[in-house]
Design an enzyme around this catalytic site. Structure first.
Site, PDB file in Angstrom:
ATOM      1  N   CYS A   1       3.043  -4.951   6.621  1.00 17.18           N
ATOM      2  CA  CYS A   1       2.725  -4.654   5.226  1.00 17.18           C
ATOM      3  C   CYS A   1       3.931  -4.042   4.522  1.00 17.18           C
ATOM      4  O   CYS A   1       4.894  -3.621   5.154  1.00 17.18           O
ATOM      5  CB  CYS A   1       1.549  -3.679   5.143  1.00 17.18           C
ATOM      6  SG  CYS A   1      -0.035  -4.416   5.572  1.00 17.18           S
TER       7      CYS A   1
ATOM      8  N   HIS B   1       0.820  -1.214   0.000  1.00 14.81           N
ATOM      9  CA  HIS B   1       0.000   0.000   0.000  1.00 14.81           C
ATOM     10  C   HIS B   1       0.849   1.257   0.000  1.00 14.81           C
ATOM     11  O   HIS B   1       2.058   1.211   0.218  1.00 14.81           O
ATOM     12  CB  HIS B   1      -0.966  -0.007   1.191  1.00 14.81           C
ATOM     13  CG  HIS B   1      -0.313  -0.022   2.540  1.00 14.81           C
ATOM     14  ND1 HIS B   1       0.209   1.101   3.137  1.00 14.81           N
ATOM     15  CD2 HIS B   1      -0.108  -1.036   3.411  1.00 14.81           C
ATOM     16  CE1 HIS B   1       0.701   0.785   4.325  1.00 14.81           C
ATOM     17  NE2 HIS B   1       0.526  -0.521   4.514  1.00 14.81           N
TER      18      HIS B   1
END
Length: 164
Positions: free
Chosen positions: A139, A123
């Site tokens: 992440c 992301h």
């Protein structure tokens, strides 16, 4: 798409990882006994293309904090990234991109791409100074313009290989 069951996996967890309802997973695999799966067994994940049929792959080096985009095996672009911090490491292994969500807001920047591992994705970020560091909850963070470019380039089902 075909998934090879790993040690410790359950159909319920595979269902969550691929965001595919368990009844749909069972329906797509009528010869599988849901109570008797084993490592090495293969199952069909409905709705996703087979990654080997796609031209793109993503290679992520946690130690180098770098994401490489490959097309037909050749590197076409490299991006700096941020990865998981101590006690919240970025998962190692082979995954696929299962969905894309523009403008998720908050710390996820302007684009979210889910990995086939529950709670993890690639992301953007609302903190560009974090790129190049080990600061996330596992992440892979990218500059917003980079993750938008990547998301526009790769299709759903693209293989993502993450290694130290």
């Amino acid at each position: 798409m075909i998934h090879t069951i790993k040690t410790g996996e359950t159909l319920s967890q595979i269902s969550r990882d691929y965001r595919t309802p368990l009844p749909l997973l069972i329906q797509a695999n009528p010869t599988i006994d849901p109570d008797m799966i084993y490592p090495g067994q293969t199952i069909t994940i409905p709705g996703l293309p087979e990654p080997d049929t796609l031209p793109y792959t993503i290679d992520i080096s946690i130690n180098n904090r770098q994401l490489k985009l490959l097309k037909d095996g050749a590197v076409v672009k490299q991006y700096p990234i941020a990865v998981g911090r101590m006690l919240h490491g970025t998962p190692v292994g082979d995954f696929v991109i299962i969905n894309k969500a523009p403008d998720p807001g908050g710390p996820y920047g302007t684009m979210w791409m889910s990995l086939s591992k529950q709670y993890y994705g690639i992301h953007g970020t609302n903190d560009p100074s974090s790129i190049g560091k080990a600061v996330s909850l596992g992440c892979v963070r990218m500059y917003n313009e980079d993750v938008e470019e990547l998301a526009q380039t790769i299709p759903i089902g693209t293989r993502v290989s993450i290694h130290p």
